[in-house]
Write an enzyme that holds these catalytic residues in place. Structure first.
Site, mmCIF file in Angstrom:
data_model
loop_
_atom_site.group_PDB
_atom_site.id
_atom_site.type_symbol
_atom_site.label_atom_id
_atom_site.label_comp_id
_atom_site.label_asym_id
_atom_site.label_seq_id
_atom_site.Cartn_x
_atom_site.Cartn_y
_atom_site.Cartn_z
ATOM 1 N N SER A 101 0.827 -1.201 0.000
ATOM 2 C CA SER A 101 0.000 0.000 0.000
ATOM 3 C C SER A 101 0.866 1.257 0.000
ATOM 4 O O SER A 101 1.682 1.450 -0.891
ATOM 5 C CB SER A 101 -0.954 -0.042 1.199
ATOM 6 O OG SER A 101 -1.960 0.927 1.080
ATOM 7 N N ASP B 114 -5.959 -3.174 -2.440
ATOM 8 C CA ASP B 114 -4.844 -2.994 -1.507
ATOM 9 C C ASP B 114 -4.253 -4.312 -0.992
ATOM 10 O O ASP B 114 -4.968 -5.174 -0.475
ATOM 11 C CB ASP B 114 -5.375 -2.189 -0.319
ATOM 12 C CG ASP B 114 -4.284 -1.579 0.524
ATOM 13 O OD1 ASP B 114 -3.234 -2.216 0.700
ATOM 14 O OD2 ASP B 114 -4.487 -0.447 1.011
#
Length: 311
Positions: free
Chosen positions: A43, A173
């Site tokens: 991320s 993510d």
């Protein structure tokens, strides 16, 4: 000794690891990426890892967050919180524009370092990991644009829409399964790269941690109203501990260095742009305390990375 850098996910809290590394960089007088044989990030940590791999300094990545973070997470309003109930809280456009301004048309194959960047395939529920061509089997990812990889690993559910890859795969993510990617990093080093576990050290940097908010009294009888959001926090916490434990088990405690200071609950949010200055200061102070124990990571440069397949 082979050296790994691992960076957690955490939205705007990525300012902390960026600042931590910028302080180290300034103190030792050398670029971070010159000293690591493998960099893994999830991320926001994936964005930092990609930046380091492309040759940017940690200070430049910190500036990226300071300058463009407020544009990416613009409008921390009640309207956005209500919107999050039915839609992604933020539009991807500002994030994509910010990433494009930094990386342009660079591809994963332009990296000076071995990189591992996790994501998740929404179509199948399988993990989707982008990797540089550090193994002969890795014949595709190195052609991917850095911007696309960054959008995939940072598409946090409820915050940003999923990212559709160039081949049509819906991705979200990597923090869904590897927010703390240090275990993944060590497995990659031993299982894929074939490095001797006794010849590996890992420096892992989180985006701050929070104490548990699970009340033990009568926990067995509590329902969805209680567990809703807390369950997400619990998943993230246990994943991080499991990842840390994997690294410890495989490498031994003397070769594992983890820095993610505990802060009070709710102190920093994934989109708390008003706290950028505080996160920067915390990163600097924690790095100063950590330097005596991690300075040896920067005593010698890592060997030159020669990919198996080139652009």
């Amino acid at each position: 000794m082979k050296k790994i850098l691992s960076i957690d996910g955490g939205g705007i809290k990525g300012v902390f690891p960026a600042s931590f590394l910028a302080t180290v960089e300034d103190t030792v007088g050398a670029k971070i990426n010159d000293h690591f044989d493998l960099i893994v990030g999830t991320s926001t940590g994936g964005i930092i890892a990609l930046g380091l791999g492309m040759g940017y300094s940690a200070k430049e990545m910190l500036s990226f967050y300071e300058e463009l973070g407020p544009k990416i997470f613009k409008g921390n309003s009640l309207f956005r919180r209500l919107r999050q109930i039915g839609f992604a809280k933020y539009d991807t456009t500002p994030l994509k524009e910010a990433l494009t301004s930094k990386f342009g048309d660079k591809r994963l194959g332009d990296s000076f370092n071995r990189l591992v960047i996790p994501s998740v395939n929404l179509e199948t529920g399988e993990v989707h990991v982008y990797k540089t061509s550090h193994n002969k089997r890795f014949e595709r990812d190195y052609k991917e644009k850095v911007v696309g990889v960054a959008l995939a690993t940072s598409a946090a559910p409820s915050y940003f829409p999923s990212h559709t890859s160039t081949t049509g795969i819906p991705l979200v993510d990597g923090g869904v399964w590897a927010n703390n990617p240090m275990g993944l990093a060590v497995v990659e080093a031993i299982g894929v790269l074939g490095w001797d576990k006794d010849d590996i050290e890992i420096l892992s940097i989180g985006c701050t941690s929070e104490p548990s908010n699970i009340k033990t009294a009568r926990k067995q009888s509590r329902g969805l109203a209680y567990w809703g959001v807390k369950m997400i926090d619990l998943f993230m916490s246990t994943q991080s501990f499991a990842s840390y434990g994997t690294a410890l088990l495989l490498l031994g405690s003397k070769n594992v260095y983890r820095f993610s200071p505990v802060v009070s609950r709710g102190r920093f949010g994934l989109d708390s742009i008003s706290e950028i200055g505080s996160l920067k200061g915390l990163g600097d102070s924690e790095a100063r305390k950590a330097l005596p124990s991690i300075r040896h990571f920067f005593s010698e440069k890592a060997d030159l990375f020669i990919p198996e397949h080139k652009l």
